[in-house]
Design an enzyme around this catalytic site. Sequence first.
Site, mmCIF file in Angstrom:
data_model
loop_
_atom_site.group_PDB
_atom_site.id
_atom_site.type_symbol
_atom_site.label_atom_id
_atom_site.label_comp_id
_atom_site.label_asym_id
_atom_site.label_seq_id
_atom_site.Cartn_x
_atom_site.Cartn_y
_atom_site.Cartn_z
ATOM 1 N N SER A 64 0.837 -1.203 0.000
ATOM 2 C CA SER A 64 0.000 0.000 0.000
ATOM 3 C C SER A 64 0.871 1.251 0.000
ATOM 4 O O SER A 64 1.986 1.241 0.519
ATOM 5 C CB SER A 64 -0.882 -0.004 1.249
ATOM 6 O OG SER A 64 -1.468 1.254 1.430
ATOM 7 N N TYR A 116 -3.133 -1.121 10.139
ATOM 8 C CA TYR A 116 -3.015 -1.446 8.714
ATOM 9 C C TYR A 116 -1.621 -1.116 8.195
ATOM 10 O O TYR A 116 -0.922 -1.961 7.622
ATOM 11 C CB TYR A 116 -4.085 -0.657 7.951
ATOM 12 C CG TYR A 116 -4.129 -0.884 6.459
ATOM 13 C CD1 TYR A 116 -4.664 -2.063 5.935
ATOM 14 C CD2 TYR A 116 -3.652 0.078 5.567
ATOM 15 C CE1 TYR A 116 -4.716 -2.260 4.553
ATOM 16 C CE2 TYR A 116 -3.704 -0.116 4.192
ATOM 17 C CZ TYR A 116 -4.236 -1.291 3.686
ATOM 18 O OH TYR A 116 -4.288 -1.486 2.331
#
Length: 709
Positions: free
Chosen positions: A586, A599
């Site tokens: 990400s 996350y």
Amino acid sequence: MDNLWRDDEAAGLEGLDLLVYRSRLIGRDANLVVWGGGNTSIKGTEIDFRGREVRVMRIKGSGSDLRTIERKHFPGIRLDDLEPLYDREAMSDDEMVAYLVHCLMEPGAPRPSIETLLHGFVPRPHIDHTHADAILALTNTADGRRHVEAVYGQEAIWIPYRRPGFVLSREVAEAVRRHPKARCVVLEKHGLITWGQSARESYDATIEMNSRAEEYARAKGKGKAAFGAAARRPLPAPARRAVAARVAPFLRGLLSGRPHSGEEPATGDGAAAVGQRVVLRFDDGEDVLDFAGSEAGPQLCLAGPATPDHLLYTKPRPLLVAGHAPEDLETAAGLADLKRAIEAGLLKYAAWYDLYFKKNSTGSEPRLDPFPRVVLIPGVGMLTAWKDARHTRIVADIYHHTIRVMRAAQGIGEYRSLGVKETFDVEYWPMELYKLTLAPPEQDLARRVALVTGAASGIGRAVARRLAASGCHIVATDIDVEGVRALAEEIAAREGMDRAIGLRLDVTDEASVKAAFEEASLAYGGLDVVVSNAGIAHVSPVDRMSLRDWQRSFDVNATGHFLVGREAMRILEEQGIGGSLIFVASKNVLAPGKDFGAYSAAKAAETQLARVLAIEGGEHRVRVNIVNPDAIFQDSGLWSSAVREERARAHGVRPEELEEFYRRRNLLQVRVGAEDVAEAALWLASDRSAKTTGCIITTDGGVREAFPR
Ligand code: NAI
């Protein structure tokens, strides 16, 4: 053998439509024809392009399958043009093919079957030609002609083996003209030709002749153990599958050109140094286990293929792995022993093939791949190998029929196959070699296998579709098993049979990961690409985050990648032909956002793991790269309403403004889609990125803070 004709279905059909109906009935029975084998025809009159009435034969076109055949698959041949050939003495295959193009009713129609002249020369309005197992069981015996006479007497004409072509066509036609009362022709080691005044009569004759052969074989074989005593009993089913899953990648590596032990390892240009890859398919049907483990198996394997058609799929003979101790297969030592036996067997096979080629070659043929397409492992099952999963299935199916023919033939007498010279002449038939040169170039990822996690949604699904469209086989995995099964069906419908499977794989569960990778090895023999993509989002500031939520994010977004990456490395090392691992991380790894602690931290762990894997994978030519997407809303389940609201709050915008906010945030001012990530994954999966490892590719429209450094 069942007669499938139904008057109510056939009512109202005539001419070509009735031929389609009859052909499909034949095609439906795999004991009569398999995978595009056999052909049918009808003769009648039609109106040509100038309005003249002409005599025309409609015959199956090359490349179609009787099971699914349609009107358009039957090119029309003008008989007035074809029949004069009967007076010729000889005609080469090339001449014949070129001549027939001129006889076509419709220019551009499919090329008519190689057996067109045979159908054309035999003066009967309806003709069926099948490669039925029951007939082969009679002809493929030491005394085939006698058995055929015993079953049919004067009703059948016996034609000794000859490769299909002009001469065989004339021989058959002359024999039929000489014996007007005969009801069929039996072609040695090839098949059956029947005919009739009507479509029904022709089909009925096909069924009748086969049923009579079956009855004869049943009576003769009664009480006989066709393959002798069982020399090796099969392992229990789960153990067979476990052993096959362990040896399949090893075998796939060897068949795909990995240097065998004792040979200098290939150096130089990565994947380019490896030969042409194959995919494999595991099959442990009862007949296979019975045959492979039988006393007579080893000898019968050397005998060769049942027909020219079988040969073109299964090669001259299978490899029956011998010299290992099957009772120990479940131990590490037993498995290592089996691998040694496989490797030794392959080398021996290749040496034999070389000799067979040298002895029979005229010097002008290019030597084809010297490895077997059927590998039988007593006690375990059969692995078939070829360019894609459709073909490994066809090879397996055909070998089941070969076993069936051998069993029945052994019951009747003693199995006999094509001779060595006949085998070579078919394998190196100029027409077949020419066909190979006509094959379109293979796609980028042909012969490759990719496993994708989290493939039921968003990015994973887009990646799976993109890789599949480039020729790759897809193992689509997810906890949403319905989702990946639907995706696999969609891909197979678009890209071809067996091109994808959908499996449950929970990346947080070690056993589930292992089981899915095993399934992949059984379906395709191993892997080339793994896209570790499954992920979940969790949004919360650290001071309010529960340990459970933190751990859950790490279970999926970090440990999940470890479990998948570890299993992938094990298989890729075993194969020894390199590979590509792609981790979907990400933008957050390089530019973390507020409230995204669980996350971002887990994704950072994923990234670091990928880099270490790149370092460790180098020596195995396994490339490991990372893709960093950002703000992909299309199809994504990640952006739940809770996540949207949280992220909107974090950025000080309304939830409905979020997509636009992200678009404006990037340098290119674009919305990024799942397909954009899929494009990056495709490049990393293909050999076009052969020199790239340990790299991060961003697919975020350009986010300055997230530039990799
Ligand atoms: P998605 O929610 O649409 O798809 C994720 C898939 O993973 C789902 O099908 C889900 O069932 C599956 N999954 C969840 N837990 C699993 C588990 N334990 N085992 C196996 N499968 C599991 O999400 P999306 O957007 O396609 O995301 C895919 C990857 O891309 C994730 O790793 C995500 O972190 C990453 N990513 C996504 C971005 C986006 O904006 N959508 C941005 C940056 C990264």
